[in-house]
Structure formats: C-alpha cells, structure tokens
Design an enzyme around this catalytic site. Structure first.
Site, short mmCIF file in Angstrom:
data_model
loop_
_atom_site.label_atom_id
_atom_site.label_comp_id
_atom_site.label_asym_id
_atom_site.label_seq_id
_atom_site.Cartn_x
_atom_site.Cartn_y
_atom_site.Cartn_z
N GLY A 20 26.95 43.17 39.76
CA GLY A 20 26.15 42.11 39.14
C GLY A 20 24.84 41.89 39.87
N TYR A 154 44.91 43.82 35.17
CA TYR A 154 43.48 44.12 35.21
C TYR A 154 43.12 45.12 34.10
CZ TYR A 154 39.05 46.04 36.98
OH TYR A 154 37.74 46.47 37.10
#
Ligand SMILES: NC(=O)c1ccc[n+]([C@@H]2O[C@H](COP(=O)([O-])OP(=O)(O)OC[C@H]3O[C@@H](n4cnc5c(N)ncnc54)[C@H](OP(=O)(O)O)[C@@H]3O)[C@@H](O)[C@H]2O)c1
Length: 264
Positions: A20, A154
């Site tokens: 990010g 996940y």
C-alpha cells in the site's frame, strides 16, 4: 511515461506500510492527490513523512480508519466524499491450522479483507460512473487461486475479492470506469518480512536461507525464486490505476513471480 492521473484523488487503504505504501508513493509521484490510510494517525503521519522525503511536492492527505469496521468507513467517507481512484489494499494474513480458525477469525478476515472493499466500492463507485471516469483496484493474491492449506480463511477472502471485482466491473459496462484485481505473489512487505524473520528465528537460520527454503518447499512453482519487492508490485497496480489502462476491465492481473502455473 506520463500515466495521466495528475490531480486525480486516490485513496489507498492500508498505505502506511508494505504494498500500500509503495502504491501510494508511486501515485503521489504521478501527481495524484493521495490519501494515506492506516488504523492510527501516528502511522499515517510517519508514512506521509516518508513519502515527502522522496517526493517533496507530493499532494498527501492522511485519514486514520480501521477499514474492517463499518463505522470507521462511514466516518472516512464523510471526510472524503469523492475519490477517482480506489485501491482496496488493506488486508490481513496469518497462518493457522483449519481446525484452530474460530468463527471470530473467519468474520474478522471477511470484514477486513472483503467487506472493506464492498463498503468503499458502494460509497465511491456510483459517482465514478456518473463522472464517467474511475478506477477501482482490489489487491487480491496468488492465494486466491492457490488456496494455502496453512491459511484457508485468507485464501477464501482473496478468492471472494476476485468475484467482487469481476461483478463490479460488470456494472461499469460502457463507461470510463474500470474495476480490476491484482494478484501479487510473495512480496517483501512489512508484514511478510515480519513473517520471514519469525520463521528465521524459529528455524535458527538467517533470512536469506529461509527465503531460499521458502521457494524450495512452500512456493516451489515460483519462477522468480525470490520475494518481489513492493515497488515491483506497485508498478503493476499504478499502471492499472492510470488513464492508460482504459481497455483493461474486469481482469485478474498477476504479479506473482510466476507462482500460479495456469496460463489462463
Ligand atoms: N506481502 C505479500 O506477500 C502479499 C502477497 C499477496 C497479496 N498481498 C496482499 O497485499 C495487501 C497488502 O499486504 P502487505 O503484505 O503489503 O501488508 P503489510 O505489510 O502487513 O501492511 C498492511 C497495511 O495494511 C494496514 N492495515 C491492516 N489492517 C488494517 C485495517 N483494519 N484498516 C486499515 N488499515 C489496515 C496496515 O496499517 P496500520 O498497521 O498502520 O493500521 C498496513 O499499512 C493485502 O491485501 C495482502 O493480502 C500481500
């Protein structure tokens, strides 16, 4: 190359570290007004300081919010009513045997990894379609296709992101808006290096030996045979966010070092 996103507003969730942060840094370098997000203002401000060091003229806004919480997303959207580029990057991962994954774990993973993107897309996509320009990118994973036995919860959330991304892309037909998913492979982010270091400590080996062993035993199909850097992943993500990527919509794009063997 000019990616033609100067002046666009971009929100990158989970941009205080890892993939990010690399995506946000590159978007800011390309002249986008970039919104940095993480759960605490201290980490958000530290990330802004870090980006400013390499990109002095960057247009940056900090917004702390836990994107796994509906109330925080509501507050974030009130403070930032419009974005042109939404990168649903924030995500959590944690190896755990299937039998030990509690209901609370399943719901927490779903809230952070999937519902964050659902809620933010619901908030921002309609105005993008109205303006006839917008980019939504989901940071999924090779684990969406190669479901890891050591963290099935996940893998499930990463596959769900592909369905969500493709479904939302269907709603953009005939507009200048695109919705895509990017599937990184093993990437040396803050989270992954923490994981690698704890494996190194547990196995009493150095990080380089653990990395070599990881690609021999855990991800043997990797063609890259090393972790990708966050900048290598960001290059793909930021291209998809750019005006140049206007003909790429509804795609699941791999930047996985070749880990996934299928060519489709
Ligand atoms: N690294 C890999 O090998 C890899 C491979 C494939 C896919 N991915 C995907 O790439 C994305 C980023 O992973 P990464 O490895 O770069 O992560 P990372 O280094 O662990 O960083 C996670 C980032 O997400 C933020 N975050 C975590 N929970 C949050 C929440 N509830 N609300 C807001 N922000 C939150 C953290 O910010 P704060 O701590 O400041 O809140 C941090 O900025 C994830 O979706 C992951 O599934 C990673």
């Amino acid at each position: 190359m000019d990616l033609k996103i100067r002046g666009k507003t971009a929100l990158v969730t989970g941009s205080t570290a890892g993939i990010g942060l690399a995506v946000a840094t590159l978007l800011a370098k390309e002249g986008a007004r970039t919104v940095i997000n993480g759960r605490t203002m201290a980490r958000v401000e530290a990330a802004i300081d870090q980006i400013r060091k390499t990109t002095p003229g960057a247009s940056l806004v900090g917004m702390a919010a836990d994107v796994g919480k509906a109330s925080d997303i509501e507050r974030l959207v009130k403070g930032l009513p419009d974005v042109d580029i939404l990168v649903n990057n924030a995500g959590i991962f944690e190896p755990k045997p299937f039998g030990e994954i509690s209901d609370a774990d399943w719901f927490r993973f779903f809230e952070v990894n999937v519902m964050s993107g659902v809620r933010l897309s619901r908030a921002y996509l309609p105005a993008m379609i109205q303006r006839n320009w917008g980019r939504v990118v989901f940071i999924s994973s090779e684990s969406a296709l190669n479901i890891p036995a050591e963290m099935i919860h996940y893998g499930l959330t990463k596959t769900a992101q592909l369905a969500l991304s493709r479904g939302l892309a269907e709603t953009t037909a005939g507009t200048g808006v695109t919705v895509n998913a990017v599937l990184p492979g093993p990437t040396l982010s803050e989270g992954a290096s923490g994981f690698l270091n704890s494996m190194a400590q547990a196995q009493k080996m150095d990080a380089a030996a653990v990395e070599a062993n990881f690609f021999k035993t855990i991800r043997p199909s990797s063609l890259l045979k090393r972790f990708a850097t966050t900048d290598e992943v960001a290059a793909m993500v930021v291209y998809v966010c750019s005006a140049l990527a206007s003909a790429t919509n509804g795609a699941a794009l791999r930047v996985d070092g070749g880990v996934v063997r299928s060519i489709a």
